[in-house]
Design an enzyme around this catalytic site. Structure first.
Site, PDB file in Angstrom:
ATOM      1  N   CYS A   1       0.799  -1.229   0.000  1.00 59.22           N
ATOM      2  CA  CYS A   1       0.000   0.000   0.000  1.00 59.22           C
ATOM      3  C   CYS A   1       0.834   1.284   0.000  1.00 59.22           C
ATOM      4  O   CYS A   1       1.957   1.308   0.454  1.00 59.22           O
ATOM      5  CB  CYS A   1      -0.931   0.082   1.207  1.00 59.22           C
ATOM      6  SG  CYS A   1      -1.877  -1.405   1.434  1.00 59.22           S
TER       7      CYS A   1
ATOM      8  N   ARG B   1       3.320   0.800  -5.424  1.00 58.58           N
ATOM      9  CA  ARG B   1       3.289   0.125  -4.127  1.00 58.58           C
ATOM     10  C   ARG B   1       2.031  -0.719  -3.941  1.00 58.58           C
ATOM     11  O   ARG B   1       1.926  -1.499  -2.995  1.00 58.58           O
ATOM     12  CB  ARG B   1       3.325   1.159  -3.008  1.00 58.58           C
ATOM     13  CG  ARG B   1       4.510   2.073  -3.044  1.00 58.58           C
ATOM     14  CD  ARG B   1       4.380   3.122  -1.970  1.00 58.58           C
ATOM     15  NE  ARG B   1       4.426   2.501  -0.659  1.00 58.58           N
ATOM     16  CZ  ARG B   1       5.543   2.242  -0.007  1.00 58.58           C
ATOM     17  NH1 ARG B   1       6.696   2.570  -0.530  1.00 58.58           N
ATOM     18  NH2 ARG B   1       5.523   1.663   1.161  1.00 58.58           N
TER      19      ARG B   1
ATOM     20  N   TRP C   1      -2.630  -2.516  -1.737  1.00 56.43           N
ATOM     21  CA  TRP C   1      -2.153  -3.843  -2.119  1.00 56.43           C
ATOM     22  C   TRP C   1      -2.790  -4.776  -1.110  1.00 56.43           C
ATOM     23  O   TRP C   1      -2.428  -4.771   0.058  1.00 56.43           O
ATOM     24  CB  TRP C   1      -0.621  -3.902  -2.046  1.00 56.43           C
ATOM     25  CG  TRP C   1      -0.078  -5.255  -2.323  1.00 56.43           C
ATOM     26  CD1 TRP C   1       0.318  -6.184  -1.403  1.00 56.43           C
ATOM     27  CD2 TRP C   1       0.148  -5.847  -3.604  1.00 56.43           C
ATOM     28  NE1 TRP C   1       0.766  -7.308  -2.041  1.00 56.43           N
ATOM     29  CE2 TRP C   1       0.683  -7.134  -3.373  1.00 56.43           C
ATOM     30  CE3 TRP C   1      -0.044  -5.420  -4.916  1.00 56.43           C
ATOM     31  CZ2 TRP C   1       1.023  -7.995  -4.425  1.00 56.43           C
ATOM     32  CZ3 TRP C   1       0.299  -6.277  -5.938  1.00 56.43           C
ATOM     33  CH2 TRP C   1       0.825  -7.540  -5.689  1.00 56.43           C
TER      34      TRP C   1
ATOM     35  N   ASN D   1      -0.925   1.535   6.199  1.00 54.20           N
ATOM     36  CA  ASN D   1       0.030   0.695   5.470  1.00 54.20           C
ATOM     37  C   ASN D   1       0.661  -0.243   6.491  1.00 54.20           C
ATOM     38  O   ASN D   1       1.256   0.225   7.460  1.00 54.20           O
ATOM     39  CB  ASN D   1       1.089   1.605   4.833  1.00 54.20           C
ATOM     40  CG  ASN D   1       2.169   0.833   4.100  1.00 54.20           C
ATOM     41  OD1 ASN D   1       3.198   1.394   3.774  1.00 54.20           O
ATOM     42  ND2 ASN D   1       1.957  -0.427   3.831  1.00 54.20           N
ATOM     43  N   GLY D   2       0.503  -1.544   6.286  1.00 54.42           N
ATOM     44  CA  GLY D   2       1.055  -2.513   7.230  1.00 54.42           C
ATOM     45  C   GLY D   2       0.039  -3.601   7.520  1.00 54.42           C
ATOM     46  O   GLY D   2      -0.933  -3.764   6.774  1.00 54.42           O
TER      47      GLY D   2
ATOM     48  N   GLU E   1      17.574 -22.114  -8.929  1.00 57.05           N
ATOM     49  CA  GLU E   1      17.100 -20.733  -8.825  1.00 57.05           C
ATOM     50  C   GLU E   1      18.233 -19.746  -9.110  1.00 57.05           C
ATOM     51  O   GLU E   1      18.051 -18.758  -9.830  1.00 57.05           O
ATOM     52  CB  GLU E   1      16.502 -20.509  -7.424  1.00 57.05           C
ATOM     53  CG  GLU E   1      16.090 -19.095  -7.115  1.00 57.05           C
ATOM     54  CD  GLU E   1      15.037 -18.515  -8.067  1.00 57.05           C
ATOM     55  OE1 GLU E   1      14.498 -19.245  -8.915  1.00 57.05           O
ATOM     56  OE2 GLU E   1      14.786 -17.300  -7.949  1.00 57.05           O
TER      57      GLU E   1
ATOM     58  N   LYS F   1      18.316 -16.935 -12.003  1.00 58.09           N
ATOM     59  CA  LYS F   1      18.499 -15.507 -11.681  1.00 58.09           C
ATOM     60  C   LYS F   1      19.594 -14.918 -12.568  1.00 58.09           C
ATOM     61  O   LYS F   1      19.439 -13.864 -13.143  1.00 58.09           O
ATOM     62  CB  LYS F   1      18.901 -15.294 -10.217  1.00 58.09           C
ATOM     63  CG  LYS F   1      17.829 -15.397  -9.195  1.00 58.09           C
ATOM     64  CD  LYS F   1      16.888 -14.226  -9.111  1.00 58.09           C
ATOM     65  CE  LYS F   1      15.718 -14.362 -10.034  1.00 58.09           C
ATOM     66  NZ  LYS F   1      14.654 -15.257  -9.691  1.00 58.09           N
TER      67      LYS F   1
ATOM     68  N   GLU G   1      18.533 -15.003 -16.558  1.00 58.64           N
ATOM     69  CA  GLU G   1      17.402 -14.197 -17.052  1.00 58.64           C
ATOM     70  C   GLU G   1      17.696 -12.706 -17.066  1.00 58.64           C
ATOM     71  O   GLU G   1      17.148 -11.975 -17.869  1.00 58.64           O
ATOM     72  CB  GLU G   1      16.119 -14.492 -16.266  1.00 58.64           C
ATOM     73  CG  GLU G   1      16.120 -14.026 -14.839  1.00 58.64           C
ATOM     74  CD  GLU G   1      14.818 -14.319 -14.104  1.00 58.64           C
ATOM     75  OE1 GLU G   1      13.753 -14.313 -14.722  1.00 58.64           O
ATOM     76  OE2 GLU G   1      14.885 -14.542 -12.871  1.00 58.64           O
TER      77      GLU G   1
ATOM     78  N   HIS H   1      28.161 -37.203 -15.874  1.00 57.94           N
ATOM     79  CA  HIS H   1      27.445 -38.070 -16.814  1.00 57.94           C
ATOM     80  C   HIS H   1      27.201 -37.358 -18.140  1.00 57.94           C
ATOM     81  O   HIS H   1      26.221 -37.638 -18.824  1.00 57.94           O
ATOM     82  CB  HIS H   1      26.135 -38.553 -16.175  1.00 57.94           C
ATOM     83  CG  HIS H   1      26.385 -39.391 -14.969  1.00 57.94           C
ATOM     84  ND1 HIS H   1      26.839 -40.692 -15.037  1.00 57.94           N
ATOM     85  CD2 HIS H   1      26.307 -39.085 -13.654  1.00 57.94           C
ATOM     86  CE1 HIS H   1      27.001 -41.163 -13.809  1.00 57.94           C
ATOM     87  NE2 HIS H   1      26.689 -40.206 -12.956  1.00 57.94           N
TER      88      HIS H   1
ATOM     89  N   LYS I   1       6.183  -9.919 -16.245  1.00 57.73           N
ATOM     90  CA  LYS I   1       6.057 -10.251 -14.818  1.00 57.73           C
ATOM     91  C   LYS I   1       4.991 -11.313 -14.590  1.00 57.73           C
ATOM     92  O   LYS I   1       5.133 -12.167 -13.733  1.00 57.73           O
ATOM     93  CB  LYS I   1       5.724  -8.979 -14.025  1.00 57.73           C
ATOM     94  CG  LYS I   1       5.683  -9.164 -12.534  1.00 57.73           C
ATOM     95  CD  LYS I   1       7.061  -9.480 -11.963  1.00 57.73           C
ATOM     96  CE  LYS I   1       7.026  -9.804 -10.479  1.00 57.73           C
ATOM     97  NZ  LYS I   1       8.214 -10.566 -10.054  1.00 57.73           N
TER      98      LYS I   1
HETATM   99  C1  F6R Z   1      11.906 -15.676 -12.445  1.00 57.03           C
HETATM  100  C2  F6R Z   1      10.469 -15.484 -12.312  1.00 57.03           C
HETATM  101  C3  F6R Z   1       9.577 -16.434 -13.013  1.00 57.03           C
HETATM  102  C4  F6R Z   1       8.302 -16.699 -12.204  1.00 57.03           C
HETATM  103  C5  F6R Z   1       7.320 -17.535 -13.026  1.00 57.03           C
HETATM  104  C6  F6R Z   1       6.073 -17.848 -12.246  1.00 57.03           C
HETATM  105  O1  F6R Z   1      12.638 -14.730 -11.730  1.00 57.03           O
HETATM  106  O2  F6R Z   1      10.025 -14.564 -11.695  1.00 57.03           O
HETATM  107  O3  F6R Z   1      10.227 -17.617 -13.316  1.00 57.03           O
HETATM  108  O4  F6R Z   1       8.655 -17.341 -11.015  1.00 57.03           O
HETATM  109  O5  F6R Z   1       6.979 -16.871 -14.202  1.00 57.03           O
HETATM  110  O6  F6R Z   1       5.364 -16.698 -11.938  1.00 57.03           O
HETATM  111  P1  F6R Z   1       4.308 -16.682 -10.769  1.00 57.03           P
HETATM  112  O7  F6R Z   1       5.066 -16.908  -9.510  1.00 57.03           O
HETATM  113  O8  F6R Z   1       3.679 -15.332 -10.844  1.00 57.03           O
HETATM  114  O9  F6R Z   1       3.341 -17.793 -11.037  1.00 57.03           O
END
Ligand code: F6R
Length: 630
Positions: free
Chosen positions: A23, A48, A96, A122-123, A503, A507, A510, A526, A625
């Site tokens: 928020c 936010r 949010w 907010n909180g 992971e 990171k 990407e 292998h 996203k």
């Molecule tokens: C990588 C990343 C993506 C998401 C994936 C799933 O940094 O953010 O691999 O983890 O697209 O997205 P959500 O979690 O929104 O289902």
């Protein structure tokens, strides 16, 4: 005294970094119409939170609240259709969702029963359920599902006849995080605010004075701000600002001059949202776990209605998700199987949904998703329900499709994640996995109550330990510089180290566009080891106590072929430093919780590598996203 804040301060400790990111709040009292200023400020705060918004304007001893589901533009449209409240004092909010889905009713500001007070918040009020019950008992009627409405009614309940003493009395009853902006119809030009574990600043301008979640909201009007500290309150008038502590004693604060531009301000002074969100992880974890752990370290999972008998009735757990959320699932498999001895299958959702999974009414399916809208994960959920499974989702966005359609939902209280590459959502998902695993283990009788309590106590220490890892940020940035011209990288590890390697590799690749792969360390020989040649970079995750010696042997194998090895090890394992080219040490925790710590330096490594390659870190090419197509 005027202190000049330099952009260089981005690495200094700002209170904004510690707050809940849920928020945005704004407030104004001055000599000009408040509504346009509040709406413009809310637009700046929309990053936010953006599921609903509202304003309250006080004029002639009456508070007019107008609010709407959706973005600030939806609120503007609603005002254009009905009316725009006028008055020189007001508060506003962009939400949010935490407690209660995005809706007009759940949007802030909230009135108290008498409409004497209106509140933006907010909180998270952690003791809201008890307070709500108490207030309902006293005849208060709730119009929303929010924790914030409790604050509004509590103000009525604590009313002393005076605005400020009432606020002091009411906040004494609150547990949790609460930055509040409060109007009282009896005092038509004064605004009271309080800060507790969520960000808040006060800005002074020649138009009047503002409160805001961050300086982005007020930069168009002023650069003179006061940074509020936890447990500080302020009374703002059109020409005055007074500061107080929680006892009501007046305190002095220095005004500061902001030199940030709007872009830097939105990112709390950081260069990118990704690094800001990496730094928000300790707080996001605290926000996620603290409402779910009581004072005796017992777990209380708000969103889960399963009984121990039902848990014992499952013969298999399936976990399905995409990308980083899938990687959380891989950690979860190790954690749940080891702790609760229940078989766990993990699938990427796009595979799960089409593999005719052997899911039935004896299955529990856990879906993990930050956005709650990922198409494949959503379809995997529907497929599981069709086959009779019980479903739990771990989701960040309240009211999202996955959250709404699953039987039970556990929300990660990470706040909005703006950077495409996830960090704080991943970390908060992990902590909910731990809490679930402990609940499963208790139901299955595979751990004792005291062992569970010890684990929970250890989970509570994770935020602090992550903060310690940040002390190595500069060193990690220097290592990353060496990766600037890298073409390939290989991450290796065993067990949970392997899950984290997946992971860490994602990171790096990407956001930096370096080709990178993660391998179970024992699997390298292998086939993939044929790619190792002099100068190849290998990152060895050596935190899994039981298997660390084996991974070190695998590291030695690649070093013998000329690879440069960076090792991530627990601080007690000094042997890595003498073997590998570089070592990053992380604090120790319970072996089943290690993922939460070892991932952090690798998020930083990915970030700083991408930065030294001048990549578009927050919006990597070809990525979105929220992936709502299959
Ligand atoms: C990588 C990343 C993506 C998401 C994936 C799933 O940094 O953010 O691999 O983890 O697209 O997205 P959500 O979690 O929104 O289902």
């Amino acid at each position: 005294m005027l202190i000049y804040i330099d952009l260089f301060y981005k690495f200094a400790k700002f209170p904004e970094k510690k707050g809940s990111l849920m928020c945005g709040i704004i407030g104004f009292t001055g000599k000009t119409d408040a509504a346009p200023l509040l709406l413009d400020g809310l637009e700046k705060l929309e990053y936010r939170g953006y599921d609903s918004a509202g304003v309250a304007i006080l004029e002639e001893e009456s508070i007019d609240v107008i609010k709407s589901k959706g973005k600030i533009q939806d609120l503007r449209n609603k005002m254009a259709k009905s009316h725009t409240p006028t008055g020189y004092i007001g508060i506003g909010h962009t939400r949010w969702a935490t407690h209660g889905e995005p809706s007009d009713e759940n949007a802030h500001p909230h009135y108290s029963k008498s409409r004497r007070f209106a509140v933006v918040h907010n909180g998270i009020i952690e003791n809201f359920a008890e307070l709500k019950e108490e207030l309902i008992g006293k005849g208060y009627v709730f119009h929303s599902e929010t924790d914030t409405e409790v604050v509004a009614h509590l103000l009525d309940d604590c009313y002393t006849g005076e605005f400020f003493p009432t606020v002091l009395k009411a906040i004494d009853r609150l547990v949790g995080s609460f930055s509040l902006g409060i109007l009282c119809k009896d005092v038509p030009d004064k605004l009271v605010c309080v800060k507790k574990a969520s960000p808040l600043i006060i800005a002074v301008s020649d138009k009047g004075n503002f409160i805001a979640s961050d300086i982005t909201a007020v930069l168009a009007h002023t650069r003179d701000i006061y940074k509020m500290k936890d447990d500080e309150l302020a009374i703002l008038g059109p020409d005055s600002v007074q500061f107080f502590d929680r006892t009501g004693a007046e305190i002095h604060k220095d005004i500061e001059k902001v030199t940030w531009d709007v872009d830097a301000a939105e990112k709390g002074g950081y260069d990118h949202f990704m690094i800001k969100e990496i730094k928000e992880q300790p707080e996001a974890i605290r926000k996620t776990i603290s409402p779910r752990i009581d004072d005796n370290n017992n777990i209380v999972l708000d969103g889960i209605s399963l009984t121990p008998e039902q848990i014992r009735g499952f013969n298999r757990i399936f976990i399905t998700a995409c990308g980083s959320a899938y990687h959380v699932g891989v950690v979860a498999k190790y954690v749940i199987e080891q702790m609760a001895r229940i078989p766990v299958e993990v699938d990427v959702a796009s595979e799960f949904r089409y593999r005719y999974p052997l899911v039935d009414d004896k299955s529990l399916v856990i879906l993990i998703s930050q956005s709650g809208e990922t198409a494949d994960t959503l379809e995997a959920l529907r497929e599981s329900k069709k086959r009779g499974a019980r479903t739990i989702s771990i989701v960040n966005v309240v009211g999202s499709s996955i959250a709404s359609e699953s039987d039970d939902v556990l929300y990660t209280w990470a706040g909005p994640e703006i950077s495409v590459a996830t960090t704080k959502a991943y970390s908060t998902q992990l902590t909910l996995v731990y809490l679930l695993a402990i609940q499963f283990a208790l139901a299955a009788g595979t751990i004792t109550d005291s062992a569970a309590n010890e684990l929970v106590a250890e989970i509570r220490t994770l935020p602090e330990k992550i903060e310690k890892i940040f002390e190595q940020e500069e060193m990690i940035a220097r290592i990353a510089e060496r990766y600037t011209y890298l073409d390939h990288a290989y991450f290796i590890g065993r067990n949970i180290d392997y899950a984290v390697a997946l992971e860490a590799s994602l990171k790096l690749k990407e956001i930096s566009y370096i080709h990178s792969e993660a391998y179970a360390a024992g699997e390298l020989k292998h086939g993939t080891i044929s790619l190792i040649e002099p100068g190849t970079s290998v990152i060895a995750l050596c935190c899994c106590e039981r298997l660390v010696e084996k991974t070190i042997s695998n590291a030695k194998e690649v070093m013998a072929r000329g690879a440069q090895v960076l090792c991530v090890a627990t601080e007690d394992n000094k042997s890595c430093a003498s073997i590998c080219d570089h070592t990053i040490y992380v604090p120790k925790t319970h072996p089943l919780l290690m993922a939460s710590l070892e991932v952090v330096p690798l998020q930083l490594l990915g970030y700083y590598t991408a930065k030294s390659r001048k990549c578009d870190i927050d919006k990597p090419r070809n990525l979105a996203k929220s992936v709502t197509v299959e």
